[in-house]
Design an enzyme around this catalytic site. Structure first.
Site, mmCIF file in Angstrom:
data_model
loop_
_atom_site.group_PDB
_atom_site.id
_atom_site.type_symbol
_atom_site.label_atom_id
_atom_site.label_comp_id
_atom_site.label_asym_id
_atom_site.label_seq_id
_atom_site.Cartn_x
_atom_site.Cartn_y
_atom_site.Cartn_z
ATOM 1 N N GLU A 53 -16.399 12.781 22.808
ATOM 2 C CA GLU A 53 -15.360 13.185 22.303
ATOM 3 C C GLU A 53 -15.264 13.442 20.923
ATOM 4 O O GLU A 53 -14.230 14.135 20.438
ATOM 5 C CB GLU A 53 -14.133 12.570 23.013
ATOM 6 N N HIS A 109 -2.934 2.665 8.470
ATOM 7 C CA HIS A 109 -4.211 1.654 8.156
ATOM 8 C C HIS A 109 -4.323 0.446 8.954
ATOM 9 O O HIS A 109 -3.421 -0.212 9.097
ATOM 10 C CB HIS A 109 -3.840 1.369 6.480
ATOM 11 N N GLU A 161 0.797 -1.201 -0.063
ATOM 12 C CA GLU A 161 -0.001 -0.037 0.072
ATOM 13 C C GLU A 161 0.717 1.369 0.073
ATOM 14 O O GLU A 161 0.318 2.293 0.364
ATOM 15 C CB GLU A 161 -0.802 0.046 1.303
ATOM 16 N N HIS A 163 -7.084 -2.793 10.525
ATOM 17 C CA HIS A 163 -8.410 -3.381 10.359
ATOM 18 C C HIS A 163 -9.405 -3.370 11.437
ATOM 19 O O HIS A 163 -9.583 -4.248 12.223
ATOM 20 C CB HIS A 163 -8.178 -4.780 9.921
ATOM 21 N N HIS A 210 -13.150 -3.347 4.585
ATOM 22 C CA HIS A 210 -11.679 -3.399 4.680
ATOM 23 C C HIS A 210 -11.125 -2.792 5.831
ATOM 24 O O HIS A 210 -10.279 -3.501 6.536
ATOM 25 C CB HIS A 210 -11.197 -2.859 3.418
#
Length: 275
Positions: free
Chosen positions: A172, A142, A118, A144, A213
């Site tokens: 918050e 990134h 990525e 999951h 994803h």
């Protein structure tokens, strides 16, 4: 331990990988992390660089505002759980060429490893966030995130429809991400389509949800970026639990309440997401 691992930029990177693993967000080789180094970071790490940098590799994307930059990156196919055990085998430092379209490894990623698949997506989003924040953004992460992924099966995949329940599930949230979150439909990971779609969202948002994803977030430092992901996932967790009761929602944080929070904490909410 190698003294390189005590350099704050490297120590913080290793810790964030380990923190993400312990949250349960990085099964197998899932997820990736990159950090755009400061000049001081590069100076501190340079004594540990390879005697000879490795070959240049074209990325298929280009960003002139990242020419000559250095990044710490997780490796393709590597497991977050192993980073703390053997950093040099699982993460690395890459240099970007003066055209802003190629990288070369200058440290780590031993045994023929490469930056995360990525990396082009991270690279394009670093470019966008650097421009959007006048250079302060340095972290792209990134993960999951379990409950965020779960919500992509039941919520409409629009920025507004995803942001509102997150804002309303934890007080918050409107303070931490007042602009909201962007949402990208499902796409094949690692390709140019998801890179372009995410970078469009990141012109406006600090975070983007990838349907079915995970979560893609940015920040000026490790604490802020990880805290953003953690806050979004915690709010998603609360909303999933609420939905799982099967009961109607009887009370929530109203739009006027959200505006009151924004006023008292000095943030500007995205009014497009309010009624």
């Amino acid at each position: 331990m190698n003294e390189l691992y005590n350099v704050p930029a490297m120590a913080g990177f290793i810790r964030m990988c380990d923190d993400g693993w312990h949250q349960g967000w990085h099964e197998r080789n899932g997820g990736n992390l990159t950090y755009r180094m400061t000049a001081e970071d590069v100076k501190a790490c340079r004594p540990y660089f390879d005697a000879e940098p490795r070959a240049w590799v074209k990325m298929g994307v280009r960003a002139e505002n990242l020419a000559g930059e250095y990044f710490i990156t997780t490796g393709s196919g590597k497991y977050f759980r192993n980073v703390i055990l053997d950093p040099a085998a699982n993460i690395g430092i890459v240099e970007i060429n003066e055209a802003g379209d190629s990288w070369r490894i200058v440290w780590g990623l031993e045994g023929g490893a490469r930056p995360t698949s990525e990396f082009p997506t991270h690279f394009m989003n670093h470019s966008v966030r650097k421009a959007a924040t006048n250079g302060t953004n340095r972290v792209i992460y990134h993960c999951h995130a379990t409950n965020v992924i779960a919500l992509t099966y039941v919520l409409p995949l629009t920025d507004r429809d995803f942001t509102r329940p997150l804002w309303q599930s934890a007080t918050e949230c409107p303070v931490v991400f007042p602009e909201g979150v962007g949402v990208c439909p499902w796409m094949v990971p690692g390709g140019s389509a998801i890179a372009l779609a995410t970078s469009e969202k990141m012109k406006t948002f600090q975070a983007a949800v990838w349907a079915q994803h995970g979560l893609f977030v940015s920040g000026p430092d490790y604490d802020t970026a990880f805290g953003l992901a953690h806050t979004i996932e915690k709010s998603a967790d609360i909303y999933v639990k609420v939905l799982s009761t099967g009961q109607p929602i009887r009370q929530t944080i109203t739009d006027d309440d959200l505006r009151a929070i924004a006023h008292d904490f000095g943030v500007t909410l995205n009014e497009e997401f309010l009624d």
